[in-house]
Design a protein around this motif. Structure first.
Motif, PDB file in Angstrom:
ATOM      1  N   LEU A 187       1.548 -41.869  32.879  1.00 40.26           N
ATOM      2  CA  LEU A 187       1.428 -40.449  32.584  1.00 40.26           C
ATOM      3  C   LEU A 187       0.246 -40.228  31.648  1.00 40.26           C
ATOM      4  N   ASP A 188      -0.633 -39.340  32.017  1.00 43.45           N
ATOM      5  CA  ASP A 188      -1.836 -39.049  31.217  1.00 43.45           C
ATOM      6  C   ASP A 188      -1.497 -37.947  30.223  1.00 43.45           C
ATOM      7  N   LEU A 189      -1.131 -38.354  29.004  1.00 44.70           N
ATOM      8  CA  LEU A 189      -0.666 -37.407  27.994  1.00 44.70           C
ATOM      9  C   LEU A 189      -1.636 -37.322  26.828  1.00 44.70           C
ATOM     10  N   THR A 190      -1.751 -36.122  26.252  1.00 44.92           N
ATOM     11  CA  THR A 190      -2.503 -35.962  25.010  1.00 44.92           C
ATOM     12  C   THR A 190      -1.636 -36.520  23.865  1.00 44.92           C
ATOM     13  N   PRO A 191      -2.225 -36.751  22.675  1.00 45.82           N
ATOM     14  CA  PRO A 191      -1.417 -37.255  21.558  1.00 45.82           C
ATOM     15  C   PRO A 191      -0.226 -36.358  21.231  1.00 45.82           C
ATOM     16  N   LYS A 192      -0.393 -35.053  21.240  1.00 41.40           N
ATOM     17  CA  LYS A 192       0.721 -34.156  20.924  1.00 41.40           C
ATOM     18  C   LYS A 192       1.764 -34.155  22.032  1.00 41.40           C
ATOM     19  N   GLU A 193       1.328 -34.219  23.275  1.00 42.28           N
ATOM     20  CA  GLU A 193       2.285 -34.294  24.381  1.00 42.28           C
ATOM     21  C   GLU A 193       3.096 -35.578  24.278  1.00 42.28           C
ATOM     22  N   PHE A 194       2.418 -36.676  23.929  1.00 40.08           N
ATOM     23  CA  PHE A 194       3.143 -37.935  23.780  1.00 40.08           C
ATOM     24  C   PHE A 194       4.130 -37.847  22.620  1.00 40.08           C
ATOM     25  N   GLY A 195       3.688 -37.278  21.492  1.00 41.72           N
ATOM     26  CA  GLY A 195       4.582 -37.143  20.353  1.00 41.72           C
ATOM     27  C   GLY A 195       5.821 -36.333  20.695  1.00 41.72           C
ATOM     28  N   LEU A 196       5.639 -35.281  21.456  1.00 45.43           N
ATOM     29  CA  LEU A 196       6.758 -34.437  21.864  1.00 45.43           C
ATOM     30  C   LEU A 196       7.693 -35.200  22.802  1.00 45.43           C
ATOM     31  N   LEU A 197       7.126 -35.924  23.760  1.00 38.86           N
ATOM     32  CA  LEU A 197       7.945 -36.701  24.689  1.00 38.86           C
ATOM     33  C   LEU A 197       8.704 -37.802  23.949  1.00 38.86           C
ATOM     34  N   VAL A 201       4.769 -24.652  20.840  1.00 35.97           N
ATOM     35  CA  VAL A 201       5.790 -25.541  21.394  1.00 35.97           C
ATOM     36  C   VAL A 201       6.008 -25.243  22.869  1.00 35.97           C
ATOM     37  N   ASP A 202       6.128 -23.958  23.209  1.00 29.99           N
ATOM     38  CA  ASP A 202       6.362 -23.567  24.609  1.00 29.99           C
ATOM     39  C   ASP A 202       5.214 -24.037  25.512  1.00 29.99           C
ATOM     40  N   VAL A 203       3.992 -23.880  25.039  1.00 25.68           N
ATOM     41  CA  VAL A 203       2.825 -24.302  25.828  1.00 25.68           C
ATOM     42  C   VAL A 203       2.867 -25.802  26.092  1.00 25.68           C
ATOM     43  N   HIS A 204       3.168 -26.574  25.057  1.00 25.99           N
ATOM     44  CA  HIS A 204       3.192 -28.029  25.232  1.00 25.99           C
ATOM     45  C   HIS A 204       4.372 -28.481  26.090  1.00 25.99           C
ATOM     46  N   ILE A 205       5.496 -27.771  26.010  1.00 24.84           N
ATOM     47  CA  ILE A 205       6.628 -28.095  26.880  1.00 24.84           C
ATOM     48  C   ILE A 205       6.245 -27.867  28.334  1.00 24.84           C
ATOM     49  N   ARG A 206       5.568 -26.752  28.607  1.00 29.05           N
ATOM     50  CA  ARG A 206       5.135 -26.469  29.993  1.00 29.05           C
ATOM     51  C   ARG A 206       4.187 -27.551  30.497  1.00 29.05           C
ATOM     52  N   ARG A 207       3.244 -27.950  29.652  1.00 24.74           N
ATOM     53  CA  ARG A 207       2.292 -28.997  30.050  1.00 24.74           C
ATOM     54  C   ARG A 207       2.997 -30.333  30.258  1.00 24.74           C
ATOM     55  N   LEU A 208       3.965 -30.608  29.389  1.00 27.01           N
ATOM     56  CA  LEU A 208       4.703 -31.865  29.512  1.00 27.01           C
ATOM     57  C   LEU A 208       5.529 -31.884  30.792  1.00 27.01           C
ATOM     58  N   ALA A 223       4.851 -30.350  33.523  1.00 23.46           N
ATOM     59  CA  ALA A 223       3.937 -30.482  34.664  1.00 23.46           C
ATOM     60  C   ALA A 223       3.598 -31.945  34.933  1.00 23.46           C
ATOM     61  N   LYS A 224       3.609 -32.763  33.882  1.00 23.93           N
ATOM     62  CA  LYS A 224       3.259 -34.170  34.046  1.00 23.93           C
ATOM     63  C   LYS A 224       4.479 -35.078  34.223  1.00 23.93           C
ATOM     64  N   VAL A 225       5.557 -34.766  33.512  1.00 22.49           N
ATOM     65  CA  VAL A 225       6.733 -35.642  33.504  1.00 22.49           C
ATOM     66  C   VAL A 225       7.719 -35.294  34.614  1.00 22.49           C
ATOM     67  N   ASP A 226       7.864 -34.004  34.936  1.00 23.69           N
ATOM     68  CA  ASP A 226       8.903 -33.580  35.871  1.00 23.69           C
ATOM     69  C   ASP A 226       8.393 -33.093  37.221  1.00 23.69           C
ATOM     70  N   ASP A 227       7.346 -32.280  37.219  1.00 27.57           N
ATOM     71  CA  ASP A 227       6.931 -31.611  38.455  1.00 27.57           C
ATOM     72  C   ASP A 227       6.646 -32.572  39.617  1.00 27.57           C
ATOM     73  N   PRO A 228       6.019 -33.738  39.383  1.00 28.05           N
ATOM     74  CA  PRO A 228       5.733 -34.624  40.525  1.00 28.05           C
ATOM     75  C   PRO A 228       6.945 -35.409  41.017  1.00 28.05           C
TER      76      PRO A 228
END
Length: 226
Positions: free
Chosen positions: A148-158, A190-197, A199-204
């Motif tokens: 999963l290609d995550l930004t540092p904040k996306e990774f921290g949230l995950l 938070v909402d923006v990063h959840i949506r981005r997360l 898209a990468k973790v769940d949508d596919p």
């Protein structure tokens, strides 16, 4: 992961905090030893970065009181005191590593990750939920073997969601743990990063792991991962 930085040199603090945040850590900062001891006792930190010579109380007494009280949070000492007896003293008091000033940030970051990697509790290195794997030391995540290609904040949230899998987490908690800030109801970070997360973790993938529980509290949005 959340770190506590106890250092009275403000230039050093700015330098280290900037690099740690860019590497995906949340960082609390205090400039006095007594304040550091209070936060270390009451906060939930993965690592404490501790200077030796501090106003209020020195780093030796901070770690001594922490260990006597049973707190085993990993501690990385930073100091200009390079005598062997000083390094030995720090390690005997319960420090996990000891770094002499001046130092390169790349070495500091490697030491931080090394201490976290060998820490006993402290946290599991790899978190697994269904087909999701989150490597908290290498800052890497994959699902069904796909990176999963995550930004540092996306990774921290995950990573936060993975550590608390099954728990319902509020916006306030996520903002505090990942962004090191108090939640502002007008902010949608938070909402923006959840949506981005998502898209990468769940949508596919056919099975969805990140779920929303609405209307549970005044923030109107809680998240959980299972």
């Amino acid at each position: 992961m959340k770190l506590l930085l106890v250092e009275d040199d403000r230039k050093t603090v700015a330098y280290l905090r900037k690099g740690l945040v860019e590497a995906g850590f949340a960082v609390d900062v205090v400039f006095r030893g007594d304040d550091g001891l209070h936060l270390a006792r009451t906060g939930d930190y993965d690592l404490i970065v501790l200077d030796v010579m501090l106003p209020g109380r020195d780093g030796w007494s901070v770690i001594a009181e922490l260990r006597e009280s049973g707190r085993q949070t990993p501690v990385l000492f930073l100091t200009a005191m390079d005598a062997v007896r000083d390094r030995v003293r720090g390690l005997e008091l319960g420090a996990d590593d000891y770094l002499i000033k001046p130092f390169a940030f790349s070495e500091f970051l490697a030491r931080v990750r090394s201490v976290l990697r060998r820490g006993t509790a402290r946290q599991k290195e790899i978190l697994r939920i269904a087909d999701l794997e989150v490597d908290t030391i290498r800052f890497a995540a994959s699902r069904s073997g796909r990176k999963l290609d995550l930004t540092p904040k996306e990774f921290g949230l995950l990573a936060l969601l993975a550590r608390r899998a099954g728990d319902v987490l509020s916006r306030t908690l996520m903002a505090e743990q990942v962004w090191d800030m108090n939640f502002d109801s007008d902010s949608n970070v938070v909402d923006v990063h959840i949506r981005r997360l998502r898209a990468k973790v769940d949508d596919p993938f056919p099975v969805k792991l990140i779920h929303t529980v609405r209307g549970v509290c005044d923030t109107k949005l809680w998240m959980y991962l299972f």
